[in-house]
Design a protein around this motif. Structure first.
Motif, mmCIF file in Angstrom:
data_model
loop_
_atom_site.group_PDB
_atom_site.id
_atom_site.type_symbol
_atom_site.label_atom_id
_atom_site.label_comp_id
_atom_site.label_asym_id
_atom_site.label_seq_id
_atom_site.Cartn_x
_atom_site.Cartn_y
_atom_site.Cartn_z
ATOM 1 N N GLU A 154 2.231 16.588 -22.051
ATOM 2 C CA GLU A 154 3.081 15.458 -22.449
ATOM 3 C C GLU A 154 2.972 14.299 -21.463
ATOM 4 N N ALA A 155 2.585 14.624 -20.217
ATOM 5 C CA ALA A 155 2.375 13.553 -19.222
ATOM 6 C C ALA A 155 0.958 12.982 -19.336
ATOM 7 N N GLY A 156 0.216 13.413 -20.359
ATOM 8 C CA GLY A 156 -1.117 12.833 -20.610
ATOM 9 C C GLY A 156 -2.248 13.512 -19.864
ATOM 10 N N LYS A 157 -1.973 14.672 -19.246
ATOM 11 C CA LYS A 157 -3.025 15.368 -18.473
ATOM 12 C C LYS A 157 -3.694 16.433 -19.335
ATOM 13 N N ASP A 177 7.581 19.105 -5.777
ATOM 14 C CA ASP A 177 8.287 18.914 -7.051
ATOM 15 C C ASP A 177 7.266 18.644 -8.168
ATOM 16 N N TYR A 178 7.265 19.483 -9.182
ATOM 17 C CA TYR A 178 6.249 19.416 -10.243
ATOM 18 C C TYR A 178 6.297 18.088 -11.005
ATOM 19 N N GLU A 179 7.522 17.579 -11.257
ATOM 20 C CA GLU A 179 7.641 16.314 -12.020
ATOM 21 C C GLU A 179 6.993 15.172 -11.234
ATOM 22 N N SER A 180 7.208 15.134 -9.922
ATOM 23 C CA SER A 180 6.594 14.065 -9.105
ATOM 24 C C SER A 180 5.085 14.246 -9.069
ATOM 25 N N PHE A 181 4.641 15.485 -8.953
ATOM 26 C CA PHE A 181 3.197 15.791 -8.960
ATOM 27 C C PHE A 181 2.544 15.236 -10.226
ATOM 28 N N LEU A 182 3.240 15.393 -11.368
ATOM 29 C CA LEU A 182 2.661 14.927 -12.640
ATOM 30 C C LEU A 182 2.509 13.400 -12.693
ATOM 31 N N ARG A 206 1.298 23.440 -30.518
ATOM 32 C CA ARG A 206 1.765 22.155 -31.068
ATOM 33 C C ARG A 206 1.573 21.034 -30.047
ATOM 34 N N ALA A 207 1.847 21.328 -28.767
ATOM 35 C CA ALA A 207 1.717 20.277 -27.738
ATOM 36 C C ALA A 207 0.267 19.817 -27.618
ATOM 37 N N VAL A 208 -0.670 20.753 -27.705
ATOM 38 C CA VAL A 208 -2.093 20.372 -27.623
ATOM 39 C C VAL A 208 -2.458 19.503 -28.830
ATOM 40 N N GLU A 209 -1.992 19.908 -30.004
ATOM 41 C CA GLU A 209 -2.307 19.135 -31.217
ATOM 42 C C GLU A 209 -1.682 17.735 -31.152
ATOM 43 N N GLU A 210 -0.419 17.685 -30.690
ATOM 44 C CA GLU A 210 0.278 16.391 -30.688
ATOM 45 C C GLU A 210 -0.276 15.428 -29.644
ATOM 46 N N THR A 211 -0.704 15.960 -28.497
ATOM 47 C CA THR A 211 -1.159 15.060 -27.426
ATOM 48 C C THR A 211 -2.651 14.779 -27.509
ATOM 49 N N GLU A 222 5.123 31.555 -16.100
ATOM 50 C CA GLU A 222 5.658 30.195 -16.234
ATOM 51 C C GLU A 222 4.588 29.180 -16.617
ATOM 52 N N HIS A 223 3.437 29.666 -17.090
ATOM 53 C CA HIS A 223 2.345 28.730 -17.372
ATOM 54 C C HIS A 223 2.627 27.816 -18.566
ATOM 55 N N ALA A 224 3.134 28.396 -19.659
ATOM 56 C CA ALA A 224 3.259 27.585 -20.892
ATOM 57 C C ALA A 224 4.196 26.389 -20.717
ATOM 58 N N PRO A 225 5.421 26.578 -20.186
ATOM 59 C CA PRO A 225 6.269 25.387 -20.023
ATOM 60 C C PRO A 225 5.656 24.346 -19.086
ATOM 61 N N PHE A 226 4.950 24.797 -18.042
ATOM 62 C CA PHE A 226 4.282 23.853 -17.134
ATOM 63 C C PHE A 226 3.153 23.123 -17.885
ATOM 64 N N ALA A 227 2.433 23.857 -18.734
ATOM 65 C CA ALA A 227 1.315 23.254 -19.473
ATOM 66 C C ALA A 227 1.833 22.194 -20.439
ATOM 67 N N VAL A 228 2.921 22.515 -21.144
ATOM 68 C CA VAL A 228 3.469 21.553 -22.117
ATOM 69 C C VAL A 228 3.867 20.258 -21.403
ATOM 70 N N LYS A 229 4.524 20.384 -20.241
ATOM 71 C CA LYS A 229 4.932 19.175 -19.490
ATOM 72 C C LYS A 229 3.710 18.355 -19.073
#
Ligand code: NAD
Length: 413
Positions: free
Chosen positions: A86-89, A56-61, A109-114, A76-83
């Motif tokens: 956002e998890a600080g990785k 499970d990707y969420e548990s992995f994060l 935007r996710a890279v800039e925001e995090t 499916e890379h971009a949605p996985f990358a954004v998550k």
């Protein structure tokens, strides 16, 4: 030393295995976790490396680690990358960064925001000859780039194609002929430092090429890119008979290329040439030589894809450690991946030009934030594009039967 190693988790245990092997002290990394939904393969690999395994990707994060390497499905890379961001990785993502323009905007935007590091794991710029051509380009010997050519045309044995593409809806069966363009484009961008601003695409149809596989997308394409300095780049791929991974750069006062020939990248030589009337007294009219890497040749020689697999890990770990974005940052990753998407829009209109926005500029990228145009089978619907300029062809019953036999052998249900 060990305390400086970047603790990484890898998603996807197909291509991901090369990141697992490459997460070494020399590259500045330590593998701590793996994630895949294919349980048997996941547990095998995690057992070999004594690391945590997650389906499970969420548990992995939630695992205690610094960075995530994405080698999951191409689309499916971009949605996985954004998550992960956002998890600080920190994130290093396989090709492509994004397969819709909206995903490209969201990722920037996710890279800039995090404030996390993001890198596209494009390994083709890091061969010895591409690094040498970048060095040479920077000396100014061939002047400013006017025209360049990049080819990533990689036909494979039908059985091997099926082994790495399990399922009728696998991304390799549906990927439009322009989407895998970064192996052709990235070395040219790396050598010249230019950015694509406009594209035209033409797709090449030949159903015979895939008569033994279930691939329904076209086997070839040519993309023309106008670059931000006015140069034109021609890109060619993807699986047409006649393997060719090859690069050439013409400048305002000379040219360079890798020599053609057999093998994955040909003989690995660089050829540099000038017009007789335009060469400086100390310049040869033509020279051909075999370059080596500027450093770490011993480690690069052991890695896959002409050494590129060592260098992507190395540059990512250095970027994370220094906090400085790598050359293959989110803007270059998204721009090059978006060339494939925009060239497909173009190919479906027989070559009309499409602009590539500057993804580092919020004003320029905003108009694309809701552009979810996507060819994948789980996104089909009104307004969505087909995977081939023929539409959505059906694989033949014979190829489907053959595919199911191959998939059974590899344990895919
Ligand atoms: N740079 C290179 O030289 C190179 C070479 C090969 C592949 N690639 C890229 O690497 C990526 C993966 O390629 P591949 O050949 O391994 O493809 P693949 O489709 O065989 O493998 C993807 C893996 O991700 C797993 N996966 C899918 N969804 C998941 C989820 N939700 N959670 C966890 N795991 C999930 C799958 O089970 C599979 O094992 C692709 O983007 C491909 O373009 C790059």
């Amino acid at each position: 030393m060990t305390k400086d190693l970047i603790r990484v988790g890898v998603v996807g245990v197909g291509r991901g295995q090369s990141f697992v092997e490459g997460a070494t002290e020399a590259a500045g990394m330590k593998l701590v976790a793996l994630c895949d939904i294919w349980e048997a393969r996941l547990h095998d690999l995690a057992g070999q490396h004594h690391v945590a395994a997650y389906t499970d990707y969420e548990s992995f994060l939630e695992h205690d680690m610094d960075a995530v390497i994405l080698a999951n499905y191409f689309h499916e890379h971009a949605p996985f990358a954004v998550k992960a961001l956002e998890a600080g990785k920190h994130v290093m993502s396989e090709t492509a960064s994004n397969t819709t323009l909206a995903e490209g905007v969201a990722l920037c935007r996710a890279v800039e925001e995090t404030g996390r590091i993001y890198m596209l794991a494009e390994n083709y710029p890091y061969t010895a000859f591409s690094q040498e051509m970048q060095r040479l380009y920077r000396t100014g010997e061939i002047g400013e780039v006017t025209y360049a050519e990049g080819e990533y045309n990689h036909p494979m044995d039908p059985e091997d194609v099926l082994r790495i593409s399990p399922g009728l809806n696998h991304w390799r069966a549906w990927i439009p002929s322009t989407y895998y363009c970064t192996h052709a484009l990235a070395p040219l961008v790396y050598i010249t430092g230019t950015r694509p601003v406009k594209v035209n695409g033409l797709s090449i149809v030949n159903r015979d090429v895939d008569k033994k596989t279930v691939r329904i997308a076209d086997p070839g394409s040519v993309i023309l890119c106008r670059m931000d300095n006015g140069a034109v780049f021609r890109l060619f791929g993807l699986t047409l008979p006649g393997h060719s991974n090859w690069y050439r750069v013409h400048g305002s006062r000379g040219a360079m290329e890798i020599t053609r020939g057999g093998g994955y990248f040909g003989p690995g030589q660089v050829r540099v040439w000038h017009e007789e009337w335009d060469r400086k007294p100390d310049e040869e009219a033509e020279r051909v030589y075999t370059p080596d890497w500027p450093e770490h040749g011993d480690l690069a020689r052991q890695a896959g894809h002409g050494g590129g697999d060592f260098w992507t890990n190395f540059h990512f770990a250095n970027a994370v450690r220094s906090g400085t974005p790598p050359f293959l940052d989110v803007y270059r990753g998204v721009a090059m991946s978006s060339v494939g998407i925009l060239a497909w829009k173009s190919a479906l209109e027989d070559g009309r030009p499409f602009e590539v926005p500057d993804f580092s500029d919020e004003v320029a990228r905003k108009p694309y934030e809701d552009d979810h145009w996507s060819p994948w089978p789980d996104h089909t619907g009104p307004g969505q594009p087909p995977p081939s300029i023929l539409g959505t062809p059906e694989p033949s019953p014979e190829s489907v039967a053959y595919a199911r036999k191959v998939w059974k052998e590899i344990g895919y249900e």
